[in-house]
Write a protein that holds these residues in place. Structure first.
Motif, PDB file in Angstrom:
ATOM      1  N   GLY A 106     -33.899 -24.836 -36.507  1.00 48.36           N
ATOM      2  CA  GLY A 106     -32.604 -24.595 -37.116  1.00 48.36           C
ATOM      3  C   GLY A 106     -31.593 -23.867 -36.263  1.00 48.36           C
ATOM      4  N   LEU A 107     -31.935 -23.537 -35.008  1.00 49.18           N
ATOM      5  CA  LEU A 107     -31.034 -22.756 -34.155  1.00 49.18           C
ATOM      6  C   LEU A 107     -30.735 -23.507 -32.868  1.00 49.18           C
ATOM      7  N   ALA A 108     -29.439 -23.791 -32.623  1.00 56.01           N
ATOM      8  CA  ALA A 108     -29.001 -24.452 -31.387  1.00 56.01           C
ATOM      9  C   ALA A 108     -28.425 -23.403 -30.449  1.00 56.01           C
ATOM     10  N   THR A 109     -28.911 -23.384 -29.202  1.00 54.61           N
ATOM     11  CA  THR A 109     -28.518 -22.374 -28.218  1.00 54.61           C
ATOM     12  C   THR A 109     -27.761 -23.032 -27.071  1.00 54.61           C
ATOM     13  N   PHE A 110     -26.594 -22.476 -26.743  1.00 54.91           N
ATOM     14  CA  PHE A 110     -25.757 -22.980 -25.651  1.00 54.91           C
ATOM     15  C   PHE A 110     -25.668 -21.881 -24.586  1.00 54.91           C
ATOM     16  N   ASN A 111     -26.183 -22.200 -23.389  1.00 50.52           N
ATOM     17  CA  ASN A 111     -26.331 -21.147 -22.371  1.00 50.52           C
ATOM     18  C   ASN A 111     -25.806 -21.524 -20.989  1.00 50.52           C
ATOM     19  N   ASP A 112     -25.053 -22.639 -20.891  1.00 50.45           N
ATOM     20  CA  ASP A 112     -24.585 -23.063 -19.564  1.00 50.45           C
ATOM     21  C   ASP A 112     -23.134 -23.545 -19.594  1.00 50.45           C
ATOM     22  N   ILE A 113     -22.347 -23.003 -20.486  1.00 55.50           N
ATOM     23  CA  ILE A 113     -20.974 -23.477 -20.695  1.00 55.50           C
ATOM     24  C   ILE A 113     -20.005 -22.786 -19.724  1.00 55.50           C
ATOM     25  N   THR A 114     -19.073 -23.572 -19.165  1.00 53.46           N
ATOM     26  CA  THR A 114     -17.980 -23.008 -18.364  1.00 53.46           C
ATOM     27  C   THR A 114     -16.652 -23.616 -18.807  1.00 53.46           C
ATOM     28  N   TYR A 115     -15.592 -22.869 -18.545  1.00 53.75           N
ATOM     29  CA  TYR A 115     -14.229 -23.304 -18.875  1.00 53.75           C
ATOM     30  C   TYR A 115     -13.334 -22.793 -17.764  1.00 53.75           C
ATOM     31  N   THR A 116     -12.463 -23.635 -17.222  1.00 50.74           N
ATOM     32  CA  THR A 116     -11.754 -23.249 -16.000  1.00 50.74           C
ATOM     33  C   THR A 116     -10.266 -22.987 -16.178  1.00 50.74           C
ATOM     34  N   THR A 117      -9.712 -23.263 -17.350  1.00 50.80           N
ATOM     35  CA  THR A 117      -8.275 -23.091 -17.555  1.00 50.80           C
ATOM     36  C   THR A 117      -7.990 -21.747 -18.199  1.00 50.80           C
ATOM     37  N   LYS A 118      -7.165 -20.953 -17.521  1.00 47.49           N
ATOM     38  CA  LYS A 118      -6.775 -19.666 -18.108  1.00 47.49           C
ATOM     39  C   LYS A 118      -6.000 -19.935 -19.400  1.00 47.49           C
ATOM     40  N   THR A 119      -6.327 -19.217 -20.451  1.00 44.65           N
ATOM     41  CA  THR A 119      -5.637 -19.382 -21.727  1.00 44.65           C
ATOM     42  C   THR A 119      -5.635 -18.063 -22.471  1.00 44.65           C
ATOM     43  N   ALA A 120      -4.623 -17.860 -23.287  1.00 46.04           N
ATOM     44  CA  ALA A 120      -4.524 -16.599 -24.024  1.00 46.04           C
ATOM     45  C   ALA A 120      -5.697 -16.459 -24.984  1.00 46.04           C
ATOM     46  N   THR A 121      -5.907 -17.459 -25.801  1.00 49.03           N
ATOM     47  CA  THR A 121      -7.048 -17.449 -26.716  1.00 49.03           C
ATOM     48  C   THR A 121      -7.606 -18.855 -26.844  1.00 49.03           C
ATOM     49  N   LEU A 122      -8.893 -18.901 -27.121  1.00 50.57           N
ATOM     50  CA  LEU A 122      -9.614 -20.158 -27.255  1.00 50.57           C
ATOM     51  C   LEU A 122     -10.661 -19.954 -28.338  1.00 50.57           C
ATOM     52  N   THR A 123     -10.908 -20.961 -29.137  1.00 48.16           N
ATOM     53  CA  THR A 123     -12.013 -20.900 -30.086  1.00 48.16           C
ATOM     54  C   THR A 123     -12.930 -22.084 -29.853  1.00 48.16           C
ATOM     55  N   VAL A 124     -14.113 -22.006 -30.406  1.00 50.18           N
ATOM     56  CA  VAL A 124     -15.113 -23.074 -30.277  1.00 50.18           C
ATOM     57  C   VAL A 124     -15.541 -23.476 -31.683  1.00 50.18           C
ATOM     58  N   SER A 125     -15.762 -24.749 -31.895  1.00 48.41           N
ATOM     59  CA  SER A 125     -16.288 -25.226 -33.172  1.00 48.41           C
ATOM     60  C   SER A 125     -17.479 -26.132 -32.900  1.00 48.41           C
ATOM     61  N   ALA A 126     -18.286 -26.355 -33.940  1.00 46.95           N
ATOM     62  CA  ALA A 126     -19.503 -27.148 -33.791  1.00 46.95           C
ATOM     63  C   ALA A 126     -19.626 -28.138 -34.937  1.00 46.95           C
ATOM     64  N   THR A 127     -20.182 -29.307 -34.613  1.00 42.45           N
ATOM     65  CA  THR A 127     -20.418 -30.344 -35.615  1.00 42.45           C
ATOM     66  C   THR A 127     -21.834 -30.884 -35.448  1.00 42.45           C
ATOM     67  N   SER A 128     -22.307 -31.516 -36.529  1.00 47.04           N
ATOM     68  CA  SER A 128     -23.636 -32.147 -36.499  1.00 47.04           C
ATOM     69  C   SER A 128     -23.712 -33.176 -37.627  1.00 47.04           C
ATOM     70  N   GLY A 129     -23.419 -34.425 -37.286  1.00 48.28           N
ATOM     71  CA  GLY A 129     -23.524 -35.493 -38.266  1.00 48.28           C
ATOM     72  C   GLY A 129     -22.704 -35.223 -39.511  1.00 48.28           C
ATOM     73  N   THR A 130     -23.356 -35.328 -40.668  1.00 47.70           N
ATOM     74  CA  THR A 130     -22.668 -35.149 -41.947  1.00 47.70           C
ATOM     75  C   THR A 130     -22.682 -33.708 -42.444  1.00 47.70           C
ATOM     76  N   LEU A 131     -23.263 -32.802 -41.674  1.00 48.21           N
ATOM     77  CA  LEU A 131     -23.274 -31.395 -42.084  1.00 48.21           C
ATOM     78  C   LEU A 131     -21.872 -30.821 -42.011  1.00 48.21           C
ATOM     79  N   THR A 132     -21.587 -29.858 -42.874  1.00 47.50           N
ATOM     80  CA  THR A 132     -20.298 -29.176 -42.826  1.00 47.50           C
ATOM     81  C   THR A 132     -20.163 -28.452 -41.491  1.00 47.50           C
ATOM     82  N   ALA A 133     -19.027 -28.655 -40.819  1.00 48.27           N
ATOM     83  CA  ALA A 133     -18.817 -28.079 -39.488  1.00 48.27           C
ATOM     84  C   ALA A 133     -18.799 -26.558 -39.547  1.00 48.27           C
ATOM     85  N   SER A 134     -18.994 -25.948 -38.387  1.00 50.53           N
ATOM     86  CA  SER A 134     -19.112 -24.489 -38.303  1.00 50.53           C
ATOM     87  C   SER A 134     -17.819 -23.763 -38.591  1.00 50.53           C
ATOM     88  N   GLY A 135     -16.697 -24.421 -38.359  1.00 51.16           N
ATOM     89  CA  GLY A 135     -15.436 -23.700 -38.362  1.00 51.16           C
ATOM     90  C   GLY A 135     -15.249 -23.012 -37.024  1.00 51.16           C
TER      91      GLY A 135
END
Length: 244
Positions: free
Chosen positions: A203-232
């Motif tokens: 039941g636990l998905a782990t993300f441990n190798d993510i990078t992002y290269t564009t400077k930005t004031a704020t950024l958020t992340v969201s998650a989806t999985s099929g028909t499950l309600t998204a994380s927000g």
């Protein structure tokens, strides 16, 4: 050699005053399911208080304890009163007893090992292991994604993010044991590298190798999985520039 007296007239032994309560029911349930329970009043000699002047009968105010609210949303455990209305644990619940026995129906929402006790304000089910009700509450069917560990902030452009996690839960926020794929996406642009889809483990998905290269004031992340309600959206992540 005298002739014996013969039997006396009948002697009725009534129970003594109620000394403790005992609650019984199913030992296993799923979150949000029902569990019919029986509450019995006993005297100090372990007799059910059914007859005589001490008969434990009519309406009693019983308070239930020993279970917790679910994680998300917070939903309090309940017990039905004599009118079949759900009453939150910790609140006096009107239950009608007949000959020392009353009944109720529990709804428990947090996946946990609960130890349910009852009290009428004078006597209760505490003090001995066989008087309370031990219930294992399991998560129900998978329903949605929730953030377990939010992304750290700030991050440096091009640097690997600190590990973050998303969980698969039931309606009440209890983590399930499902192994569905979970996919993440940023609110702007795209991740420069990393595995964006991970299979959950218990039941636990782990993300441990993510990078992002564009400077930005704020950024958020969201998650989806099929028909499950998204994380927000996650909490805000600030991406600072790399070294000159």
């Amino acid at each position: 050699t005298l002739t014996a007296s013969g039997a006396s007239s009948n002697v009725v032994v009534d129970p003594a005053a109620a000394n403790y309560l005992k609650i019984t029911g199913d030992a296993n349930t799923t979150a949000g399911g029902t569990n019919a329970v029986t509450i019995t009043a006993y005297d100090q000699y372990n007799n059910t208080v059914t007859t005589g002047a001490n008969n434990y009968t009519a309406g009693k105010s019983i308070t239930f304890s020993g279970a917790n609210s679910s994680p998300n949303p917070a939903t309090s455990p309940t017990a039905t009163n004599s009118s079949s209305a759900d009453v939150n644990f910790g609140t006096a619940t009107a239950i009608t007893f007949a000959n020392g026995v009353g009944t109720s129906t529990l709804k428990l929402y947090k996946a946990e090992a609960a130890e349910i006790d009852v009290s009428d304000g004078t006597i209760n089910s505490t003090g001995a292991a066989d008087r309370d009700l031990n219930v294992t509450v399991s998560a129900t069917t998978k329903n949605k994604l929730l953030w377990s560990t939010q992304p750290a902030t700030p991050v440096i452009a091009g640097a690997t993010w600190t590990s973050f996690t998303i969980e698969i839960t039931d309606t009440y926020g209890n983590r399930t044991a499902d192994i569905d794929n979970v996919t993440i996406a940023p609110s702007a642009g795209s991740f420069a590298s990393g595995t964006l889809t991970r299979a959950a483990s218990a039941g636990l998905a782990t993300f441990n190798d993510i990078t992002y290269t564009t400077k930005t004031a704020t950024l958020t992340v969201s998650a989806t999985s099929g028909t499950l309600t998204a994380s927000g959206a996650s909490s805000n992540v600030v991406v600072d520039p790399a070294a000159a």
